[in-house]
Design a protein around this motif. Structure first.
Motif, PDB file in Angstrom:
ATOM      1  N   GLN A 172      -4.729  -2.135   3.078  1.00 30.84           N
ATOM      2  CA  GLN A 172      -3.191  -2.812   2.950  1.00 30.84           C
ATOM      3  C   GLN A 172      -2.458  -2.284   2.339  1.00 30.84           C
ATOM      4  OE1 GLN A 172      -6.003  -4.049   1.930  1.00 30.84           O
ATOM      5  NE2 GLN A 172      -6.283  -5.887   0.026  1.00 30.84           N
ATOM      6  N   LYS A 173      -2.694  -1.217   1.535  1.00 31.97           N
ATOM      7  CA  LYS A 173      -1.788  -0.930   0.379  1.00 31.97           C
ATOM      8  C   LYS A 173      -1.069  -0.388   1.251  1.00 31.97           C
ATOM      9  CE  LYS A 173       0.202   0.412  -3.625  1.00 31.97           C
ATOM     10  NZ  LYS A 173       0.814   0.701  -3.114  1.00 31.97           N
ATOM     11  N   GLY A 174       0.086  -0.245   1.042  1.00 36.02           N
ATOM     12  CA  GLY A 174       0.896   1.062   1.097  1.00 36.02           C
ATOM     13  C   GLY A 174       0.466   1.984   1.419  1.00 36.02           C
TER      14      GLY A 174
ATOM     15  N   PRO B 108      -0.024  -1.536   7.451  1.00 36.62           N
ATOM     16  CA  PRO B 108      -0.450  -1.622   5.912  1.00 36.62           C
ATOM     17  C   PRO B 108      -0.061  -3.315   5.413  1.00 36.62           C
ATOM     18  CG  PRO B 108       2.685  -0.706   5.479  1.00 36.62           C
ATOM     19  CD  PRO B 108       0.955  -0.307   6.760  1.00 36.62           C
TER      20      PRO B 108
ATOM     21  N   GLY C  53      -5.965  -3.591  -4.510  1.00 38.68           N
ATOM     22  CA  GLY C  53      -6.654  -4.728  -3.007  1.00 38.68           C
ATOM     23  C   GLY C  53      -8.243  -4.330  -2.329  1.00 38.68           C
TER      24      GLY C  53
END
Ligand SMILES: Nc1ncnc2c1ncn2[C@@H]1O[C@H](COP(=O)(O)OP(=O)(O)OP(=O)(O)O)[C@@H](O)[C@H]1O
Ligand SMILES: Nc1ncnc2c1ncn2[C@@H]1O[C@H](COP(=O)(O)OP(=O)(O)OP(=O)(O)O)[C@@H](O)[C@H]1O
Ligand SMILES: [Mg+2]
Ligand SMILES: [Mg+2]
Lengths: 261, 261
Positions: free
Chosen positions: A3-5, A120, A149
């Protein structure tokens, strides 16, 4: 997924898919991100008249006609920007989290590998990706914010397994270090943290039991950032650059592990 | 804001807010990302008993009690991971896109600057941020994939203005280059593309009329990636490093432009 961009999800997914296809494996790449960057990276005209994953989430039976060839041994289920509306459009459907799995079950036997590039976030799109998958690879930039995350990501995988009823249907296979610069203390500390975490989980009854940080890392290499602008994979653009060598080696390791499984 | 992931949104927002506060301006930082990285970056214990932006979206009148001091002249409205559920929880509310604006209107007069860190998407959270804002700054990594999202981003700003009825309520002030490495052809080409695009828009009747690429870029500098792990801003962690100098200069430029406005 992650999910981290900006941790290298798309770059890793596209080039890994290409490497496996070049090794003669039949591969399906699913672009589950409304940014449609995996589609763009392969130079496929997104939404040019053919159906996309947006259509498939609304009508899983349409998947056969939506899969198109991108390279030899490599097929793609494209994305488009309308996909961003799917989470709210499907919010009321009881099977909103398993639409992709339902669709994929119809074509799964045609491919040896199915790679899914996720957006993300931990929204309905990523949850569909997790429900359809058997294994999770986590592309990761070895920085503090990206590391934070991880616990939420692993918790989400556990929840997907619980919802599916089969406790071990989805497993976390490992972390793929992307844009890696091993010369800084920060990156070394983050990698050591990850190694320790997975070491401790070796005997636990969790989806990431036996997961590891893949070696070698994919080094930071500007050619990997240049090739999408030409619609090319790294193997077509700069086959001998460090990025191509790292990703080819990664693909070999993953294919071998899969064959032994 | 920028729906592309990992382009330096959080790092830029937190350190810009800190620089403005150190210059004696009263600043409110709103963390609108469920990752809660801006909250973490400032070393604030997310969700430790006080209300967060999640509560404020559900009850805009609770904003006064949810704002807490983070540094001298710098207050924060924290995030928490539950925020990820807000888009689906608020899906049926007629005012779901203007909740943050409603809340912010109650406290806006207390602050000279309000900076909002958005998640990597164009979902309800980012749309709330845009509806509450007057100006948009776009943190950008000068790479091809990050450039691709620009048109969708600008289209979204136009749509927010149309929905608000006042055509010029929200304007795009400029692009902030983050993690910048000016030595590669790719980054030079991307920056040239952006400069050309904004040059052509100078006389058009669009929200990005008069926007520009801010100089100097914020150079890539590992200290900017290290400081969040200590809950510190770059000015507390490494005040003379290139990252601190670039961000301080950026804050000065933005504050001066705002004063002249
Ligand atoms: N090994 C590498 N070396 C240099 N640049 C890289 C490398 N891997 C990826 N990049 C670049 O870094 C940026 C982020 O990578 P990418 O877009 O693949 O991440 P992502 O996780 O898919 O992002 P998002 O969260 O937006 O989907 C892109 O501009 C890409 O071209
Ligand atoms: N100038 C810089 N030099 C080196 N590293 C940086 C710089 N700016 C940000 N970083 C690091 O790059 C990564 C991405 O930055 P950041 O998290 O601020 O981006 P973001 O756009 O907020 O990401 P997301 O899309 O996940 O919200 C982080 O690990 C951060 O520490
Ligand atoms: Mg991506
Ligand atoms: Mg962020």
């Amino acid at each position: 997924m992650n999910q981290k961009g900006g941790v290298g999800k798309t770059t890793t997914t596209v080039n890994l898919a290409a490497a496996l296809a070049r090794a003669g494996r039949s591969v399906l790449l699913i672009d589950l991100d409304p940014q449609a960057h995996a589609t763009l990276h392969l130079g496929v005209e997104a939404g040019a008249g053919h159906a996309t994953v947006y259509d498939v989430l609304h009508d899983p039976d349409s998947i056969a006609g939506a899969i198109i060839p991108a390279r030899e041994n490599l097929n793609i289920l494209c994305s488009e920007t309308d996909l961003a509306a799917a989470p709210s459009e499907l919010a009321a459907s009881h099977d909103r989290l398993t639409r992709l799995r339902l669709a994929l079950d119809q074509v799964r036997s045609r491919f040896e590998f199915v790679l899914i590039d996720c957006p993300p976030s931990l929204d309905l799109l990523t949850l569909n990706g997790l429900a359809a998958a058997r294994e999770v690879f986590v592309p990761m930039l070895a920085h503090f914010l990206a590391l934070q995350g991880m616990s939420k990501l692993l918790e989400t995988v556990q929840r997907v397994n619980q919802a599916a009823g089969a406790a071990d249907s989805l497993r976390v296979t490992g972390v793929i270090l992307a844009m890696h610069d091993g010369s800084t203390t920060l990156t070394r500390e983050v990698v050591a943290d990850l190694d320790r975490f997975f070491e401790q989980a070796r005997e636990q009854d969790v989806p990431w039991r036996g997961a590891r940080v893949y070696r070698p890392p994919v080094r930071r290499n500007i050619k990997l950032a240049e090739c999408p602008s030409f619609g090319k994979t790294i193997f077509e653009y700069a086959p001998t650059c460090p990025g191509a060598l790292d990703l080819a080696q990664l693909a070999e390791t993953i294919a071998r592990e899969w064959d032994e499984f």
